[in-house]
Design an enzyme around this catalytic site. Structure first.
Site, mmCIF file in Angstrom:
data_model
loop_
_atom_site.group_PDB
_atom_site.id
_atom_site.type_symbol
_atom_site.label_atom_id
_atom_site.label_comp_id
_atom_site.label_asym_id
_atom_site.label_seq_id
_atom_site.Cartn_x
_atom_site.Cartn_y
_atom_site.Cartn_z
ATOM 1 N N CYS A 233 0.840 -1.196 0.000
ATOM 2 C CA CYS A 233 0.000 0.000 0.000
ATOM 3 C C CYS A 233 0.881 1.254 0.000
ATOM 4 O O CYS A 233 1.764 1.398 0.842
ATOM 5 C CB CYS A 233 -0.901 -0.013 1.229
ATOM 6 S SG CYS A 233 -2.288 1.104 1.109
ATOM 7 N N HIS A 234 0.641 2.157 -0.958
ATOM 8 C CA HIS A 234 1.468 3.366 -1.067
ATOM 9 C C HIS A 234 1.153 4.353 0.054
ATOM 10 O O HIS A 234 -0.020 4.608 0.336
ATOM 11 C CB HIS A 234 1.216 4.065 -2.404
ATOM 12 C CG HIS A 234 1.670 3.287 -3.591
ATOM 13 N ND1 HIS A 234 0.902 2.303 -4.171
ATOM 14 C CD2 HIS A 234 2.810 3.348 -4.316
ATOM 15 C CE1 HIS A 234 1.554 1.791 -5.206
ATOM 16 N NE2 HIS A 234 2.718 2.404 -5.316
ATOM 17 N N GLU B 12 -7.441 2.156 2.457
ATOM 18 C CA GLU B 12 -7.419 2.987 3.666
ATOM 19 C C GLU B 12 -8.802 3.045 4.306
ATOM 20 O O GLU B 12 -8.935 2.960 5.543
ATOM 21 C CB GLU B 12 -6.945 4.401 3.318
ATOM 22 C CG GLU B 12 -5.450 4.541 3.082
ATOM 23 C CD GLU B 12 -5.001 4.035 1.718
ATOM 24 O OE1 GLU B 12 -3.782 4.009 1.481
ATOM 25 O OE2 GLU B 12 -5.856 3.659 0.874
ATOM 26 N N ASP C 240 -13.550 -4.739 21.095
ATOM 27 C CA ASP C 240 -12.702 -4.794 22.292
ATOM 28 C C ASP C 240 -13.362 -4.106 23.484
ATOM 29 O O ASP C 240 -13.275 -4.584 24.623
ATOM 30 C CB ASP C 240 -11.352 -4.141 21.996
ATOM 31 C CG ASP C 240 -10.442 -4.132 23.200
ATOM 32 O OD1 ASP C 240 -10.054 -5.226 23.664
ATOM 33 O OD2 ASP C 240 -10.114 -3.033 23.688
#
Length: 298
Positions: A63-64, A99, A113
């Site tokens: 991933c860039h 992203e 969580d």
């Protein structure tokens, strides 16, 4: 990592969705009333999601790294489901789908969580890309039926003392776009250039060579008086794109315009300059034919 240096910068946007499923209404009420022991679930998960978006290239090796210029996170409660919507924007050469999906997954994991102490059956459902725009798929150009004449302007090559590479690079890029083309070679003579303009039957007439500042570079000053309309924005795009890649592109006098409904371009004579000019404006420059026909921009 994939080489994206040839791509143009555009506004990119992607929206991803994730679903966190509760097992009881009591969990939903605890979230709404801010009674979850670990804190405010929506705010904590949103903060984690922002970090998740920014950290995407640190965790996904292909991933860039790119500038994140907007991130928006929204929640919707649907029964026992919380639907997370993550929108990411950037102005860059590649999209932000990963992203957005990574950010949505981090939001979902953070909620999981925080909620597992009070809901042992909480689970993460679908994580998916909902929409994207800004890349090639958002600006579809129909090149079907278009033809092109590629003209190499070079004294040396026309005399058989050199090998043409720039013209071949243009032909190959047109072929990849589905545009049929034929190539010819002429000397750097104004009369020969004018003949090509007058005699072409193709939709596109692309010259390569003669756009510099040398004494035999006559292509721009020969073509300009012949054009009905100059496309200055196209010319600026070619020079801007080239200048970002090599410092001498500012000397190029590339031309773009319309003559009798045909698109006429004059590109640099170097192989790299010609190829980069094609990358800079194709396929989007073909939108000119839609406008020539009187149709509106999408």
């Amino acid at each position: 990592m994939v080489d994206i240096t040839h791509k143009v910068t555009t506004l990119r946007e992607a929206t991803a969705e994730a679903i966190v499923k509760m097992s009881s209404q009591a969990t939903i009420e605890a979230i709404q009333n801010n009674e979850v022991p670990k804190g405010n679930v929506f705010e904590m998960a949103k903060a984690a999601g922002l970090l998740g978006v920014k950290k995407t290239p640190d965790l996904l090796p292909d991933c860039h790294p790119l500038p994140i210029e907007y991130t928006g996170i929204d929640y919707e409660i649907d029964g026992l489901d919380i639907i997370i919507s993550m929108t990411v924007k950037t102005i860059y050469k590649t999209g932000v789908e990963v992203e957005a999906m990574h950010g949505a997954s981090v939001v979902a994991l953070t909620m999981y969580d925080m909620l597992k102490p009070i809901d042992k059956n909480v689970e993460i459902g679908t994580i998916r890309l909902k929409s994207k725009k800004g890349g090639k798929s958002s600006f579809k150009i129909n090149s079907e039926g278009l033809t092109a004449d590629v003209v190499v302007c070079s004294d040396t090559i026309s005399k058989g003392k050199g090998e043409d590479r720039a013209g071949e690079a243009i032909v190959e890029k047109l072929k990849a776009l589905g545009v049929e083309s034929q190539k010819s070679i002429i000397p750097d003579e104004a009369e020969e250039i004018i003949k090509k303009v007058e005699n072409t039957t193709a939709d596109l007439l692309i010259f390569t060579g003669g756009t510099g500042v040398g004494p035999r570079d006559v292509t721009p000053q020969t073509l300009e008086p012949l054009l009905d309309i100059k496309l200055k924005g196209v010319e600026e795009q070619m020079r801007s794109y080239g200048q970002n890649r090599m410092p001498y592109a500012m000397f190029s006098r590339s031309i773009a315009g319309i003559k009798d409904g045909k698109l006429i371009l004059a590109l640099p004579g170097s192989t790299k300059g010609a190829a980069e000019s094609m990358d800079a404006i194709f396929p989007h420059v073909l939108h000119a034919f839609k406008v020539i026909e009187g149709k509106r921009h999408d």
